[in-house]
Design an enzyme around this catalytic site. Structure first.
Site, PDB file in Angstrom:
ATOM      1  N   GLY A  12      36.960 -17.899 -30.649  1.00 20.30           N
ATOM      2  CA  GLY A  12      37.881 -18.904 -31.164  1.00 20.30           C
ATOM      3  C   GLY A  12      39.227 -18.836 -30.458  1.00 20.30           C
ATOM      4  CB  ALA A  23      51.732 -11.601 -19.548  1.00 21.02           C
ATOM      5  CB  VAL A  24      46.760 -11.336 -17.360  1.00 13.60           C
ATOM      6  CG1 VAL A  24      45.703 -10.837 -16.364  1.00 13.60           C
ATOM      7  CG2 VAL A  24      46.555 -10.672 -18.720  1.00 13.60           C
ATOM      8  NE  ARG A  73      32.865 -19.653 -32.229  1.00 11.76           N
ATOM      9  CZ  ARG A  73      33.770 -18.721 -32.485  1.00 11.76           C
ATOM     10  NH1 ARG A  73      33.560 -17.484 -32.077  1.00 11.76           N
ATOM     11  NH2 ARG A  73      34.878 -19.008 -33.155  1.00 11.76           N
ATOM     12  N   GLY A 103      38.115 -11.759 -29.699  1.00 13.29           N
ATOM     13  CA  GLY A 103      37.857 -10.959 -30.883  1.00 13.29           C
ATOM     14  C   GLY A 103      36.763  -9.930 -30.657  1.00 13.29           C
ATOM     15  CG  ASP A 104      34.356  -8.772 -33.999  1.00 14.39           C
ATOM     16  OD1 ASP A 104      34.326  -9.976 -33.669  1.00 14.39           O
ATOM     17  OD2 ASP A 104      33.966  -8.371 -35.104  1.00 14.39           O
ATOM     18  N   GLY A 105      33.502  -9.969 -31.087  1.00 20.00           N
ATOM     19  CA  GLY A 105      32.333 -10.425 -30.336  1.00 20.00           C
ATOM     20  C   GLY A 105      32.603 -10.455 -28.835  1.00 20.00           C
ATOM     21  CB  THR A 126      40.959 -13.315 -33.549  1.00 21.33           C
ATOM     22  OG1 THR A 126      40.505 -13.892 -34.794  1.00 21.33           O
ATOM     23  CG2 THR A 126      41.282 -11.848 -33.784  1.00 21.33           C
ATOM     24  CG  ASP A 128      39.854 -14.932 -38.601  1.00 19.82           C
ATOM     25  OD1 ASP A 128      40.397 -15.785 -39.331  1.00 19.82           O
ATOM     26  OD2 ASP A 128      38.787 -15.136 -38.003  1.00 19.82           O
ATOM     27  CG  ASP A 130      38.778 -10.352 -37.824  1.00 15.94           C
ATOM     28  OD1 ASP A 130      39.321 -10.453 -36.699  1.00 15.94           O
ATOM     29  OD2 ASP A 130      37.719 -10.926 -38.116  1.00 15.94           O
ATOM     30  CG  MET A 170      40.211 -21.242 -40.633  1.00 17.09           C
ATOM     31  SD  MET A 170      40.372 -21.362 -38.839  1.00 17.09           S
ATOM     32  CE  MET A 170      39.487 -22.889 -38.549  1.00 17.09           C
ATOM     33  NE  ARG A 172      32.679 -17.448 -40.232  1.00 16.59           N
ATOM     34  CZ  ARG A 172      33.209 -17.946 -39.122  1.00 16.59           C
ATOM     35  NH1 ARG A 172      33.825 -19.115 -39.171  1.00 16.59           N
ATOM     36  NH2 ARG A 172      33.122 -17.301 -37.969  1.00 16.59           N
ATOM     37  CG  LEU A 215      57.974 -29.138 -63.122  1.00 14.96           C
ATOM     38  CD1 LEU A 215      59.135 -29.876 -62.478  1.00 14.96           C
ATOM     39  CD2 LEU A 215      57.458 -29.890 -64.339  1.00 14.96           C
ATOM     40  CG  HIS A 250      38.958 -26.061 -36.574  1.00 13.73           C
ATOM     41  ND1 HIS A 250      37.975 -26.318 -37.501  1.00 13.73           N
ATOM     42  CD2 HIS A 250      38.462 -25.120 -35.730  1.00 13.73           C
ATOM     43  CE1 HIS A 250      36.913 -25.576 -37.212  1.00 13.73           C
ATOM     44  NE2 HIS A 250      37.187 -24.839 -36.152  1.00 13.73           N
TER      45      HIS A 250
END
Length: 320
Positions: A12, A23-24, A73, A103-105, A126, A128, A130, A170, A172, A215, A250
């Protein structure tokens, strides 16, 4: 000796990825290293979609959301034969080290390439937040502020109509966006996948606020905690309070990155090049207690990045 670095964004998209890419590329050029950008993540790598990057390639992108390298993906990359094929594509192009922003994937895919002789540095990108081994991931701060902006706008109309609003964000598997945006936005309840919730207690809290003259009420729901539509329907049935549901979707991925995301992304991108030049591999850059750190990628993929429970309890106390 590292002479040619590749860089890709995968999974994502997240605001700040472009700042990291910039920067890279510029640190590599500054250090006399050739650098190539790989389009569309691992899918583009398998297809051989690479282009040489120069200083101008990353001009005027630090403020832009998304990723100019684009992302995708790629289920095909799970196959060992495709991993070997991808490593061969890198070697054929003369690329001996790869910076992976994702991310982790994405990191698991990077480790597969490492087993075929490619040096790897991962940068957590990411919304998230996470990824174990780091307190912060690129894009998280922007996403939280996007949700906060939405809460502020929804609160205006909720107050005008004396309504309860359920907002789905978002997350999951992780409720970090919901927690920080809920705490910063003064939500009455924050529902996250890590913590079981009692809808009757949520409703009781709403009614107590209504009885003392509130209210409006805001309920923030991470998508992994349940359907905001279903939760909103049940709240209205149980309380009799007029309830509306907003699913932000999104919109949380887009927008100009905040200063925080731009600065950390820039620092991580530059450090990734320096780490490779020091002979490092199989590491992930991260942030711990406000400091830039290098973590073993194996450790980052085997541990779990849990919710900040004291912060979650504080949010509950402050919303009484």
């Amino acid at each position: 000796m590292v002479k040619h670095i590749g860089v890709l964004t995968s999974g994502g998209d997240a605001p700040g990825m472009n700042a990291c890419l910039r920067a890279v590329v510029r640190m590599a050029i500054y250090r006399g290293i050739q650098v190539s950008g790989i389009l569309r993540g691992y899918a583009g790598l398998l297809a051989g979609e690479m282009r040489a990057m120069d200083v101008g390639s990353v001009g005027d992108i630090i403020h832009r959301g998304g990723t100019v390298l684009r992302t995708a993906r790629c289920k095909e990359f799970f196959e060992p034969e495709n991993q070997a094929l991808a490593a061969g594509k890198l070697k054929d192009a003369g690329i001996d080290a790869l910076v992976v922003i994702g991310g982790d994937g994405s990191f698991r895919g990077a480790q597969a390439l490492m087993r075929h002789g490619i040096r790897i540095v991962g940068i957590p990108g990411t919304i998230d937040n996470d990824i174990p081994g780091t307190d912060y991931t690129i894009g998280f701060d922007t996403a939280v502020n996007t949700v906060l902006d939405a809460i502020n706008k929804i609160r205006d109309t909720a107050t005008s109509h004396d309504r309860t609003n359920v907002i789905e964000v978002m997350g999951r598997r992780a409720g970090h966006i919901a927690l920080l945006a809920g705490l910063g936005g003064g939500a009455e309840s924050i529902l996250v996948p890590e913590v079981p919730f009692d809808l009757d207690e949520v409703c009781a809290r709403l009614l107590r606020g209504h009885d003392r003259g509130k209210l409006h009420s805001i309920i923030l729901v991470a998508e992994g905690a349940g359907s905001a539509v279903e939760i909103g329907k049940r709240i209205e049935e149980k309380t009799g309070l007029e309830t509306r549901v907003t699913i932000l979707g999104h919109i949380q991925r887009g927008g100009n990155p905040t200063a925080t995301d731009r600065i950390w992304a820039s620092r991580m991108g530059a450090q990734a090049v320096e780490a490779l030049l020091r002979g490092q591999s199989n590491i992930m850059l991260g942030v711990r207690k406000g400091e830039l750190v290098e973590e073993n990628l194996d450790k980052a993929l085997t541990e779990r990045n849990g919710l900040d429970e004291p912060l979650y309890r504080l949010a509950g106390v402050l919303s009484i």
